[in-house]
Write a protein that holds these residues in place. Structure first.
Motif, PDB file in Angstrom:
ATOM      1  N   GLY A  99      30.106  23.759  69.938  1.00  0.00           N
ATOM      2  CA  GLY A  99      29.060  23.861  70.938  1.00  0.00           C
ATOM      3  C   GLY A  99      27.703  23.835  70.256  1.00  0.00           C
ATOM      4  N   ARG A 100      26.668  23.689  71.062  1.00  0.00           N
ATOM      5  CA  ARG A 100      25.317  23.575  70.504  1.00  0.00           C
ATOM      6  C   ARG A 100      24.759  24.909  70.017  1.00  0.00           C
ATOM      7  N   THR A 101      25.279  26.026  70.538  1.00  0.00           N
ATOM      8  CA  THR A 101      24.773  27.348  70.151  1.00  0.00           C
ATOM      9  C   THR A 101      25.750  27.990  69.178  1.00  0.00           C
ATOM     10  N   GLU A 102      25.366  28.044  67.918  1.00  0.00           N
ATOM     11  CA  GLU A 102      26.273  28.531  66.887  1.00  0.00           C
ATOM     12  C   GLU A 102      26.711  29.968  67.142  1.00  0.00           C
ATOM     13  N   GLU A 103      25.776  30.829  67.575  1.00  0.00           N
ATOM     14  CA  GLU A 103      26.123  32.232  67.809  1.00  0.00           C
ATOM     15  C   GLU A 103      27.206  32.359  68.875  1.00  0.00           C
ATOM     16  N   SER A 104      27.132  31.524  69.897  1.00  0.00           N
ATOM     17  CA  SER A 104      28.093  31.597  70.997  1.00  0.00           C
ATOM     18  C   SER A 104      29.498  31.211  70.554  1.00  0.00           C
ATOM     19  N   VAL A 105      29.617  30.077  69.870  1.00  0.00           N
ATOM     20  CA  VAL A 105      30.956  29.633  69.469  1.00  0.00           C
ATOM     21  C   VAL A 105      31.527  30.522  68.367  1.00  0.00           C
ATOM     22  N   THR A 138      27.891  22.032  67.056  1.00  0.00           N
ATOM     23  CA  THR A 138      27.930  20.581  67.236  1.00  0.00           C
ATOM     24  C   THR A 138      27.213  20.192  68.514  1.00  0.00           C
ATOM     25  N   ASP A 139      26.380  19.184  68.419  1.00  0.00           N
ATOM     26  CA  ASP A 139      25.774  18.566  69.595  1.00  0.00           C
ATOM     27  C   ASP A 139      26.544  17.292  69.870  1.00  0.00           C
ATOM     28  N   VAL A 140      27.283  17.256  70.981  1.00  0.00           N
ATOM     29  CA  VAL A 140      28.164  16.120  71.248  1.00  0.00           C
ATOM     30  C   VAL A 140      27.396  14.826  71.458  1.00  0.00           C
ATOM     31  N   ARG A 141      26.080  14.897  71.647  1.00  0.00           N
ATOM     32  CA  ARG A 141      25.272  13.691  71.781  1.00  0.00           C
ATOM     33  C   ARG A 141      25.133  12.951  70.457  1.00  0.00           C
ATOM     34  N   ASN A 142      25.418  13.643  69.376  1.00  0.00           N
ATOM     35  CA  ASN A 142      25.262  13.089  68.034  1.00  0.00           C
ATOM     36  C   ASN A 142      26.640  12.750  67.475  1.00  0.00           C
ATOM     37  N   TYR A 143      26.922  11.461  67.353  1.00  0.00           N
ATOM     38  CA  TYR A 143      28.262  11.043  66.915  1.00  0.00           C
ATOM     39  C   TYR A 143      28.606  11.596  65.537  1.00  0.00           C
ATOM     40  N   GLU A 144      27.660  11.586  64.612  1.00  0.00           N
ATOM     41  CA  GLU A 144      27.954  12.055  63.266  1.00  0.00           C
ATOM     42  C   GLU A 144      28.314  13.532  63.262  1.00  0.00           C
ATOM     43  N   LYS A 151      31.883  13.755  64.579  1.00  0.00           N
ATOM     44  CA  LYS A 151      32.813  13.316  63.530  1.00  0.00           C
ATOM     45  C   LYS A 151      32.997  14.405  62.486  1.00  0.00           C
ATOM     46  N   GLN A 152      31.906  15.053  62.107  1.00  0.00           N
ATOM     47  CA  GLN A 152      31.990  16.133  61.126  1.00  0.00           C
ATOM     48  C   GLN A 152      32.801  17.310  61.658  1.00  0.00           C
ATOM     49  N   ALA A 153      32.664  17.600  62.962  1.00  0.00           N
ATOM     50  CA  ALA A 153      33.434  18.690  63.564  1.00  0.00           C
ATOM     51  C   ALA A 153      34.923  18.366  63.564  1.00  0.00           C
ATOM     52  N   VAL A 154      35.255  17.127  63.870  1.00  0.00           N
ATOM     53  CA  VAL A 154      36.659  16.704  63.841  1.00  0.00           C
ATOM     54  C   VAL A 154      37.206  16.826  62.426  1.00  0.00           C
ATOM     55  N   GLU A 155      36.443  16.344  61.460  1.00  0.00           N
ATOM     56  CA  GLU A 155      36.903  16.399  60.073  1.00  0.00           C
ATOM     57  C   GLU A 155      37.021  17.843  59.577  1.00  0.00           C
ATOM     58  N   ALA A 156      36.117  18.706  60.024  1.00  0.00           N
ATOM     59  CA  ALA A 156      36.196  20.122  59.646  1.00  0.00           C
ATOM     60  C   ALA A 156      37.446  20.765  60.221  1.00  0.00           C
ATOM     61  N   THR A 157      37.799  20.354  61.439  1.00  0.00           N
ATOM     62  CA  THR A 157      39.019  20.874  62.075  1.00  0.00           C
ATOM     63  C   THR A 157      40.249  20.479  61.275  1.00  0.00           C
ATOM     64  N   VAL A 158      40.319  19.215  60.906  1.00  0.00           N
ATOM     65  CA  VAL A 158      41.470  18.711  60.144  1.00  0.00           C
ATOM     66  C   VAL A 158      41.539  19.378  58.774  1.00  0.00           C
ATOM     67  N   GLN A 159      40.386  19.547  58.150  1.00  0.00           N
ATOM     68  CA  GLN A 159      40.362  20.177  56.828  1.00  0.00           C
ATOM     69  C   GLN A 159      40.820  21.629  56.893  1.00  0.00           C
ATOM     70  N   GLN A 160      40.407  22.351  57.946  1.00  0.00           N
ATOM     71  CA  GLN A 160      40.740  23.773  58.040  1.00  0.00           C
ATOM     72  C   GLN A 160      42.165  24.015  58.513  1.00  0.00           C
TER      73      GLN A 160
END
Length: 259
Positions: free
Chosen positions: A40-46, A65-71, A74-83
């Protein structure tokens, strides 16, 4: 109603996961055995939401993550896979909306909602595709829309167009990616009484009773109703369901048509 291991071994990424419907979906997924990444866009919330899930015995992490920004997506997806070692379920829940007559809607207002809802959903699907394809459980994409994206939404043309676009995108991907073992579905919630949106738009404006009567069941739904639907679509119970729009609105759209 679900067994505690219904989603055991699966990894889910949920956009808009820090509050509202996204958080209830995340909580249920975690209780059913999934590892969840909340974005989500608000780090404290998530971060707070993920910590609460972990305290309850689940497994969760968070990523601003701001879903408006593709990069960023992509980084959030990759972080999920890595973790967590992979990705099996993507829930596109992040959304923006505001009430405005179309003649008064600015191009920037239009662009903002389209960017969050429609473009954000595409970004998630595109970035997650190779990992969902590789899922040993079969990939599952679930996007939260509304039947007002099908029937039209006077006063919210931007959101209506975005949600209608998500439905079309989802059905397109269901066909394109079905051979890759990826199921793609949508959920259309009706008025959910314990959400901020319904409280702000209906209850605080004195329209709560009227809006509840517009449903066939004569009442608002609960966030848990949507979470239950999302659990079904993510599980093996729905292993032959794809391209579907699961309507969870208490019969509101049917009553609109009937009247």
């Amino acid at each position: 109603m679900y067994k505690d291991d219904t989603l055991k071994g699966r990894v889910a990424l949920i956009t808009g996961g820090g509050s509202g419907l996204g958080l209830d979906i995340a909580n249920l997924y975690a209780r059913l055995g999934a590892k969840v990444m909340l974005v989500g866009r608000t780090e404290e919330s998530v971060q707070a939401a993920a910590e609460a899930i972990n305290r309850e015995g689940g497994t969760a992490a968070a990523c601003r993550t701001d879903v408006r920004n593709y990069e960023e997506v992509k980084q959030a997806v990759e972080a999920t896979v890595q973790q967590f070692g992979g990705l099996d379920i993507l829930v596109n829940n992040a959304a923006g909306n505001f009430v405005c007559p179309t003649a008064e809607l600015s191009p920037n207002g239009w662009r903002t909602v389209i960017d969050i809802d429609l473009n954000g959903t595409f970004h998630g699907c595109h970035a997650a595709y190779p990992y969902l394809k590789a899922s040993s459980h079969g990939g599952s994409i679930i996007s939260i829309i509304t039947m007002l994206g099908v029937t039209g939404w006077p006063g919210a043309a931007h959101a209506s167009a975005a949600k209608g676009g998500i439905l079309s995108l989802s059905r397109t991907l269901a066909v394109e990616w079905g051979g890759d073992g990826i199921r793609v579905n949508t959920i259309s919630p009706g008025p959910i009484g314990d959400t901020e949106g319904v409280r702000r738009m209906y209850i605080e404006t004195g329209r709560g009773e009227l809006e509840a009567k517009k449903t066939a069941l004569g009442r608002f739904g609960r966030k848990q109703d949507i979470a239950n639907a999302a659990a079904y679509l993510a599980s093996d119970l729905a292993c032959y369901v794809t391209g579907e729009n699961l309507i969870v609105d208490g019969g509101r759209w049917l009553k609109y048509v009937a009247e």
